[in-house]
Design an enzyme around this catalytic site. Structure first.
Site, PDB file in Angstrom:
ATOM      1  N   SER A   1       5.224  -1.253   1.682  1.00  0.00           N
ATOM      2  CA  SER A   1       5.399  -0.394   0.512  1.00  0.00           C
ATOM      3  C   SER A   1       5.437   1.067   0.902  1.00  0.00           C
ATOM      4  O   SER A   1       4.775   1.491   1.836  1.00  0.00           O
ATOM      5  CB  SER A   1       4.274  -0.607  -0.496  1.00  0.00           C
ATOM      6  OG  SER A   1       4.484   0.264  -1.607  1.00  0.00           O
TER       7      SER A   1
ATOM      8  N   LYS B 222       1.830  -8.081  -1.914  1.00  0.00           N
ATOM      9  CA  LYS B 222       2.862  -7.067  -2.149  1.00  0.00           C
ATOM     10  C   LYS B 222       3.501  -7.278  -3.524  1.00  0.00           C
ATOM     11  O   LYS B 222       3.794  -6.316  -4.250  1.00  0.00           O
ATOM     12  CB  LYS B 222       3.927  -7.131  -1.040  1.00  0.00           C
ATOM     13  CG  LYS B 222       5.177  -6.256  -1.288  1.00  0.00           C
ATOM     14  CD  LYS B 222       4.839  -4.760  -1.316  1.00  0.00           C
ATOM     15  CE  LYS B 222       6.023  -3.842  -1.152  1.00  0.00           C
ATOM     16  NZ  LYS B 222       7.029  -3.825  -2.166  1.00  0.00           N
TER      17      LYS B 222
ATOM     18  N   HIS C 174       1.114  -5.961  -6.059  1.00  0.00           N
ATOM     19  CA  HIS C 174       1.191  -4.494  -5.933  1.00  0.00           C
ATOM     20  C   HIS C 174       2.367  -3.985  -6.771  1.00  0.00           C
ATOM     21  O   HIS C 174       2.249  -3.031  -7.530  1.00  0.00           O
ATOM     22  CB  HIS C 174       1.352  -4.131  -4.447  1.00  0.00           C
ATOM     23  CG  HIS C 174       1.905  -2.764  -4.186  1.00  0.00           C
ATOM     24  ND1 HIS C 174       3.238  -2.436  -4.406  1.00  0.00           N
ATOM     25  CD2 HIS C 174       1.331  -1.637  -3.708  1.00  0.00           C
ATOM     26  CE1 HIS C 174       3.427  -1.169  -4.084  1.00  0.00           C
ATOM     27  NE2 HIS C 174       2.295  -0.657  -3.656  1.00  0.00           N
ATOM     28  N   ASN C 175       3.524  -4.650  -6.658  1.00  0.00           N
ATOM     29  CA  ASN C 175       4.699  -4.223  -7.416  1.00  0.00           C
ATOM     30  C   ASN C 175       4.512  -4.427  -8.915  1.00  0.00           C
ATOM     31  O   ASN C 175       4.996  -3.629  -9.715  1.00  0.00           O
ATOM     32  CB  ASN C 175       5.949  -4.972  -6.942  1.00  0.00           C
ATOM     33  CG  ASN C 175       6.434  -4.494  -5.574  1.00  0.00           C
ATOM     34  OD1 ASN C 175       5.676  -3.910  -4.802  1.00  0.00           O
ATOM     35  ND2 ASN C 175       7.684  -4.736  -5.275  1.00  0.00           N
TER      36      ASN C 175
ATOM     37  N   GLU D  83       2.548  -1.626 -10.068  1.00  0.00           N
ATOM     38  CA  GLU D  83       3.469  -0.468 -10.061  1.00  0.00           C
ATOM     39  C   GLU D  83       4.313  -0.453 -11.344  1.00  0.00           C
ATOM     40  O   GLU D  83       4.508   0.600 -11.950  1.00  0.00           O
ATOM     41  CB  GLU D  83       4.360  -0.604  -8.820  1.00  0.00           C
ATOM     42  CG  GLU D  83       5.381   0.470  -8.586  1.00  0.00           C
ATOM     43  CD  GLU D  83       6.260   0.094  -7.383  1.00  0.00           C
ATOM     44  OE1 GLU D  83       7.493   0.096  -7.549  1.00  0.00           O
ATOM     45  OE2 GLU D  83       5.738  -0.228  -6.300  1.00  0.00           O
TER      46      GLU D  83
ATOM     47  N   LYS E  79      14.172  -5.611  -9.566  1.00  0.00           N
ATOM     48  CA  LYS E  79      14.530  -6.517  -8.480  1.00  0.00           C
ATOM     49  C   LYS E  79      13.865  -7.893  -8.618  1.00  0.00           C
ATOM     50  O   LYS E  79      14.179  -8.817  -7.898  1.00  0.00           O
ATOM     51  CB  LYS E  79      14.111  -5.900  -7.139  1.00  0.00           C
ATOM     52  CG  LYS E  79      14.947  -4.687  -6.716  1.00  0.00           C
ATOM     53  CD  LYS E  79      16.219  -5.145  -6.057  1.00  0.00           C
ATOM     54  CE  LYS E  79      17.086  -4.103  -5.389  1.00  0.00           C
ATOM     55  NZ  LYS E  79      16.713  -2.747  -5.388  1.00  0.00           N
TER      56      LYS E  79
END
Length: 488
Positions: free
Chosen positions: A134, A188, A191-192, A195, A267
């Site tokens: 990231s 991850k 985490h996104n 975000e 995405k």
């Protein structure tokens, strides 16, 4: 080629992220070999290595030359688009790799794909890591947050390189061994998801300040700049402050942010996060609200048509009456609402990670995750240090909201938070993220919910049974018979 000239590591896939990560590795003094199917990308990377300081980087044009240029046991990072391209790259490279060599996938991959590839790799004696990266292109070049999961032996082979290229914070490099299997990719992904929540909440703060408070872009830039010097200090608040200052060069009139189409791209990692939360029965309403908001932003033409229809039917915009608003108070309220809402978003992400960690026996270390997110990554923020401390105080913390420090902050901020959500609702400005966070808080802190009525309904129409608060066991009631009796 004598072994003295062999590279220490290889990297395949030279789009922007790959190029930047390769140059970062070379700059830290680790000779690196690079490869890309499109040869012009190899030339481009070589050119940059030359220009950015004669960095120790060698380019290769065939999978065989590339693999054989790396010293054994080889470690090769691949940074290509998730899915089939990863499988194709692995097939091309592994033909020349040997038992004991390692493949590190640095893309945003679905964690089960990583676990499948691990099994395939180990059948050939290869080690495998799925590593979340990231920080965007800038992070890749100057120090990202790295989340490697999979083979611990593979991690030990390259941890010295990872520790040097990761972002550095006061308590060490922003990398740690995450755990077994696809845990690095899963972390991850969450985490996104966090975000997504963060970005949505910031956009709502902007919407309220602009459309309820009547603030100009100059004022917004200054306010976010000021917030970035306090408890909200973070990468996303900092870049938001910058965005409000950029003029529109295309027309020479006004600010660029006002000329940008209000349709959000994505995405897929946010969607995966919400799907996983549902699979694991974990409430993640703030992250889900941010995903829904992206879907609704995509309905640009429908929204414009709807605006006209409701106007015709007499719906008056409340938001134009900004004279009645105390700006200074609103700004301070929004700051507190944003902070409290963000804590809920992080709490939901951490709960999802805990549930998955228990399901898969990954043994995730939440204090360590908060620590490696303090630098390099998109959600880096000062208050991650406080999240780290909360999990150090109590590794089994049920929810971030009930850590004594965060609980106190929620209590101090809840009045401002309710004022902001209430005012936005009254003015017809949608705040799905802030509302979802507030509902999450209000549901979680109540000892008794109206779910007793839902259980009664389920038992009435489907004989699903219920439990009682005063004695153990499952019960079923003939509701309609008893109700008929009561009516008589």
């Amino acid at each position: 080629m004598g072994s003295a000239t062999l590279s220490q590591i290889g990297l395949a896939g030279l789009a922007v992220m790959g190029q930047n990560l390769a140059l970062n590795i070379a700059e830290k003094g680790f000779p690196i070999s690079v490869y890309n199917r499109t040869t012009s990308k190899v030339d481009e990377t070589l050119d940059r290595a030359h220009r950015e300081g004669q960095l120790p980087l060698s380019g290769h044009y065939t999978p065989r030359d590339f693999v054989l240029s790396i010293k054994k046991p080889r470690s090769i990072v691949i940074l290509v688009k998730a899915g089939a391209p990863v499988d194709q790259t692995i097939a091309a490279l592994s033909a020349y790799m040997e038992p004991g060599d390692t493949i590190i996938d640095g893309g945003n991959e679905w964690y089960e794909n990583t676990e499948r590839r691990m099994v395939d790799a180990s059948a050939n004696g290869l080690l495998y890591l799925g590593m979340g990266v990231s920080g965007g292109e800038d992070g890749a070049r100057n120090g990202p947050s790295l989340m490697p999961g999979g083979s611990h032996r593979a991690y030990l082979n390259i941890h010295n390189i990872l520790e040097k290229i990761a972002a550095q914070v006061d308590d060490g490099p922003c990398v740690t061994y995450i755990g077994e299997g696809g845990s690095g990719n899963f972390v991850k992904m969450v985490h996104n998801g966090i975000e997504y929540g963060d970005m949505q909440l910031i956009s709502e703060a902007y919407d309220v300040l602009k459309n309820v408070g009547g603030l100009s872009n100059e004022e917004l830039g200054d306010i976010f700049g000021e917030w970035n010097r306090g408890e909200l200090e973070s990468f996303l608040i900092e870049i938001t402050s910058d965005i409000f200052k950029v003029a529109d060069e295309e027309t020479g009139q006004g600010y660029l942010v006002d000329k940008i189409l209000d349709k959000t791209g994505m995405k897929g990692t946010g969607k995966w996060t919400v799907q996983q939360a549902a699979e694991l029965s974990i409430a993640a309403p703030t992250i889900a609200a941010s995903l829904d908001s992206r879907y609704m932003s995509g309905l640009k033409e429908e929204r414009e048509a709807a605006a006209e229809i409701f106007q015709k039917e007499g719906l008056k915009e409340e938001i134009n009456n900004v004279a009645s608003v105390d700006k200074k108070k609103l700004i301070d309220d929004v700051r507190q609402a944003l902070y409290a809402s963000k804590i809920c978003s992080y709490a939901q992400g951490m709960n999802l990670l805990r549930a998955k960690s228990m399901e898969k026996a990954w043994g995730l270390n939440f204090a360590e995750l908060a620590r490696i997110w303090k630098g390099g990554c998109i959600i880096r923020a000062v208050f991650l240090d406080r999240i780290k401390q909360a999990y150090q105080r109590n590794p089994g913390l049920a929810n971030l909201l009930v850590d004594p420090e965060f609980a106190r902050e929620m209590v101090q901020r809840q009045a401002a938070w309710r004022r902001v959500v209430g005012l936005a609702i009254q003015k017809g400005v949608s705040v799905p993220g802030m509302s979802a966070s507030l509902q999450y808080f209000d549901t979680y802190r109540r000892g008794r919910l109206p779910a007793n009525l839902v259980q009664a309904q389920r038992d009435y129409f489907g004989a699903h049974t219920y439990e009682r608060i005063d004695k153990p066991g499952s019960y079923h009631t003939e509701w309609s018979k008893l109700a008929r009796k009561a009516r008589v």
